[in-house]
Write a protein that holds these residues in place. Structure first.
Motif: not given
Length: 70
Positions: A25-27, A31-32, A38-42
């Protein structure tokens, strides 16, 4: 004032497959809402501190630099 936790998922119960999905997802960065990314990164960062062995293949997503305190 009490601290609140952002994550609803228990980091200790996450599997390698869970981390892989998070990394994908991060790669993709598709994101909508910018806060989703940012939440995924955290979340990935929190996992890196608690279970670094799971994040090792994806550490580049965190852009963590080693610090030279000397």
């Amino acid at each position: 004032m009490g601290a609140t936790t952002i994550f609803t998922q228990d980091i200790t119960s996450m599997t390698e497959a869970d981390i892989e999905k998070l990394a994908i997802r991060l790669e993709l960065d598709d994101y909508t809402d910018p806060f989703e990314g940012l939440n995924d990164w955290h979340l990935l960062r929190a996992i890196a501190f608690r279970r670094p062995e799971l994040v090792e293949p994806y550490i580049y997503l965190l852009d963590l630099q080693p610090y030279d305190e000397g």
